[in-house]
Scaffold this motif. Sequence first.
Motif, mmCIF file in Angstrom:
data_model
loop_
_atom_site.group_PDB
_atom_site.id
_atom_site.type_symbol
_atom_site.label_atom_id
_atom_site.label_comp_id
_atom_site.label_asym_id
_atom_site.label_seq_id
_atom_site.Cartn_x
_atom_site.Cartn_y
_atom_site.Cartn_z
ATOM 1 N N ILE A 1 -28.687 78.458 -4.089
ATOM 2 C CA ILE A 1 -28.287 79.796 -4.428
ATOM 3 C C ILE A 1 -26.952 80.114 -4.760
ATOM 4 O O ILE A 1 -26.040 79.488 -4.237
ATOM 5 N N ASP A 2 -26.692 81.016 -6.057
ATOM 6 C CA ASP A 2 -25.519 81.233 -6.496
ATOM 7 C C ASP A 2 -25.146 82.813 -5.999
ATOM 8 O O ASP A 2 -25.993 83.705 -6.899
ATOM 9 N N ALA A 3 -24.463 82.912 -4.894
ATOM 10 C CA ALA A 3 -24.198 84.249 -4.380
ATOM 11 C C ALA A 3 -22.922 84.926 -4.789
ATOM 12 O O ALA A 3 -22.490 85.740 -4.168
ATOM 13 N N ALA A 4 -22.560 84.410 -6.008
ATOM 14 C CA ALA A 4 -21.043 84.864 -6.415
ATOM 15 C C ALA A 4 -21.084 86.093 -7.424
ATOM 16 O O ALA A 4 -22.137 86.423 -8.057
ATOM 17 N N GLY A 5 -20.204 86.861 -7.062
ATOM 18 C CA GLY A 5 -20.185 88.044 -8.094
ATOM 19 C C GLY A 5 -18.886 88.183 -8.458
ATOM 20 O O GLY A 5 -17.825 88.390 -7.821
ATOM 21 N N LYS A 6 -18.564 89.265 -9.501
ATOM 22 C CA LYS A 6 -17.303 89.632 -10.101
ATOM 23 C C LYS A 6 -17.739 91.107 -10.571
ATOM 24 O O LYS A 6 -18.332 91.487 -11.451
ATOM 25 N N SER B 1 -18.272 85.821 -2.884
ATOM 26 C CA SER B 1 -19.262 84.736 -2.760
ATOM 27 C C SER B 1 -20.066 85.159 -1.463
ATOM 28 O O SER B 1 -19.353 84.689 -0.513
ATOM 29 N N GLY B 2 -21.148 85.531 -1.443
ATOM 30 C CA GLY B 2 -22.077 85.504 -0.094
ATOM 31 C C GLY B 2 -21.651 86.953 0.360
ATOM 32 O O GLY B 2 -20.842 87.577 0.032
ATOM 33 N N PRO B 3 -22.571 87.394 1.503
ATOM 34 C CA PRO B 3 -22.683 88.515 2.256
ATOM 35 C C PRO B 3 -21.156 89.087 2.880
ATOM 36 O O PRO B 3 -20.909 89.957 3.024
ATOM 37 N N GLU B 4 -20.489 87.555 3.389
ATOM 38 C CA GLU B 4 -19.394 88.016 4.079
ATOM 39 C C GLU B 4 -18.310 88.271 3.274
ATOM 40 O O GLU B 4 -17.653 89.384 3.550
ATOM 41 N N GLU B 5 -18.007 87.809 2.247
ATOM 42 C CA GLU B 5 -16.964 88.324 1.275
ATOM 43 C C GLU B 5 -17.495 89.446 0.436
ATOM 44 O O GLU B 5 -16.603 90.508 0.419
ATOM 45 N N LEU B 6 -18.671 89.890 0.413
ATOM 46 C CA LEU B 6 -19.110 91.079 -0.065
ATOM 47 C C LEU B 6 -18.697 92.214 0.798
ATOM 48 O O LEU B 6 -18.264 93.398 0.103
ATOM 49 N N LYS B 7 -19.127 92.151 2.104
ATOM 50 C CA LYS B 7 -18.616 93.019 3.061
ATOM 51 C C LYS B 7 -17.056 93.332 2.899
ATOM 52 O O LYS B 7 -16.769 94.382 3.248
ATOM 53 N N THR B 8 -16.101 92.228 2.800
ATOM 54 C CA THR B 8 -14.781 92.646 2.737
ATOM 55 C C THR B 8 -14.707 93.462 1.341
ATOM 56 O O THR B 8 -13.713 94.210 1.662
ATOM 57 N N VAL B 9 -15.091 93.141 0.340
ATOM 58 C CA VAL B 9 -14.954 93.893 -0.805
ATOM 59 C C VAL B 9 -15.262 95.350 -0.645
ATOM 60 O O VAL B 9 -14.705 96.293 -0.855
ATOM 61 N N ILE B 10 -16.521 95.768 -0.032
ATOM 62 C CA ILE B 10 -16.812 96.918 0.136
ATOM 63 C C ILE B 10 -15.927 97.760 1.223
ATOM 64 O O ILE B 10 -15.639 98.897 1.336
ATOM 65 N N LEU B 11 -15.496 96.860 2.217
ATOM 66 C CA LEU B 11 -14.404 97.615 3.178
ATOM 67 C C LEU B 11 -13.160 98.198 2.465
ATOM 68 O O LEU B 11 -12.445 98.952 3.053
ATOM 69 N N LYS B 12 -12.927 97.173 1.339
ATOM 70 C CA LYS B 12 -11.929 97.820 0.652
ATOM 71 C C LYS B 12 -12.070 99.323 0.031
ATOM 72 O O LYS B 12 -10.961 99.794 -0.310
#
Length: 664
Positions: A574-579, A587-598
């Motif tokens: 799985i490639d869960a990276a995003g920009k 990359s992945g749900p943990e880092e995604l949630k960090t971005v959303i919290l910003k």
Amino acid sequence: MLQLLQRDRDSRSVLFSLMLLSVFVLSESATCFADGLSPEMSEWGQRYAKDILPIIQSRCIDCHSGKDADGEFDLSRFTSGDVAATAGDVWERVARRIRQNEMPPEGSPGLNDPQKGTFYRWLDSRPDQDLCNQLASDETQAWYRGHVMSRRLTRTEYRNAIKDLVGLELRPHELPPSDGAGGEGFDTVGDALFTSPIHMEAYLTAADRIIETALPDSEDSASTEVVAARDLVLGETFRSNWARSATENRQVAGSSIKGFARRAWRRPITEEEVQRLLTIYDAAHARGLGDLAALRESLKAVLVSPHFLFVVESEPAGGGVQRITSHQLATRLALLIWSSVPDERLLRMADEQQLFEEAVLREEVRRMLADPKAVALGENFGLQWLGLREFGNGPLPDAEVFPQFDDELAEDMREEAILTVANVFRENEPLTRLVDAQYIYANARLAAYYGLEVDEGDSWRRVALPNRQRGGVMTMASVLTSASYPRRTSPVLRGRWILEEVLGSRVPPPPPNVPTLEESHEEGKNLTLRERLEVHRQKAECASCHNRMDPLGFGLENFDGIGRWRESDNGQPIDAAGKLPSGDHFSGPEELKTVILKRSGEFQKHFVRKLIGYAYGRELNKFDSCVVDQCLKKLKEEDLRAAVLIEEIALSFPFQHRYFKSDK
């Protein structure tokens, strides 16, 4: 004669001097006003000179000019934007006359729709309005929509009210049809709640069955649940006073009817109303029914009365914006927090007129949130906010691809969503726990589905997480499943869901004639889903939205079409990276949630608007902006603890006031 002429010349001289003085004062006043205007008011005045003054000159000046101006509106005075900006409430009164078709008068050239729209938009944009203590009125309701339409109980509210009044659950087939949504996307909006013959048939059938079950002719074989229901409906003193003479039984029946109607109708019951219900009791007697059977007929009438089925806020004399009564406020509170009727304590406080005291109201909100019935905030508000109200009833995952998905699993997923939202309020957690949390709510079956170990049992509990892969609404299986296609995941659907439901960013529909992904990949090339989406984003008409949506969705690709964790798909990692366009990488749900919290501010504002729209039962308008701002301010002061939002909404002007049509 000479003396009279001299006196006349002196008088004219004085009058001329006064006229000069008045002109000087007016000009100086206008200058002072202009000098004292804020930049915002000056800009508002400039818009008057550009957009409104030509309308005034072409449509209004003929009648509204000079000391004999019609209706005492001398609009010829307002020849500049600075003067118009200092006119006080003149423009509000002009708007009222236009709205009521009193200006221009019949036979005169009227304002066309574009001219009216221009005038209303200009008036609407006035910078110094006190919007926190206003609602829509006669002249504004058509375009501000700050009024509330009387409505019936929603399906959920009706079900909960019957349970709280009688102590017995309605069966699924006894419930009225599901409700549509309106306003901010909720079924609490009056103009979306129609009442059909199917509804009335359901109400009659349910009232008949529920009262007959609660009050059997004999208690010899009655269950504990039925005995408790009887005491709840009739009162605990009923047993000791019943089964005497017919006259005494009628008096006892009247007392029981009055108490039950007070709880069902959510207000004090008049003696005239009791007598009308006893008329039904007497009519049943005349048909040969016994005392208890006759009493049942009166109680059924209570449950099919508009006073129960509708949220009745009777119109006071005079109309206009007025404060609702204490019992109406109690009802609004109970519907907001419990999706049900007020309990005895809330009714008693309404009787004593205590609910309008701020400290008392805050205390009552906290008490009500602590009650288990407050789980309704998750079921009614939460599921609608998340778009999960029909989860399990709509399109289902394909059984060939996902044989594990069944009704039992769907119900567990749904319950997790309910508890996740409800307990943020009930346990006064920070609102951001809805984005990222170190726990989930699960029973043993759902925990095992997520790969977590807990004690066996059906009880629901808070389960600590070993990492941040789960936690928050974005990683709930219900959301992940509903934002997938029946046979595969969809980064587009999931990314759009995050943008719209979490961040409150509107995503427009796709342009016409854009092919689906399955049709758009190059013939002869076996492209991955990510590669096909990258080709899709190369089209200019698609890129603006997909550049925002797709990366967010890819951050959740570790979850399959029914929300299970996976490391690979069809043998490929799985490639869960995003920009994102902002430059944020993850990359992945943990880092995604960090971005959303910003972007927590966007989430908070969107969530607050949704909650207010649900509470008010209508679409929000400019008058509600300060309520949103006040809620956000208090939320920040309380370290984002969610319970304060319910308090602030309950204390807000629109929640405690209503616009009533004039009785004239």
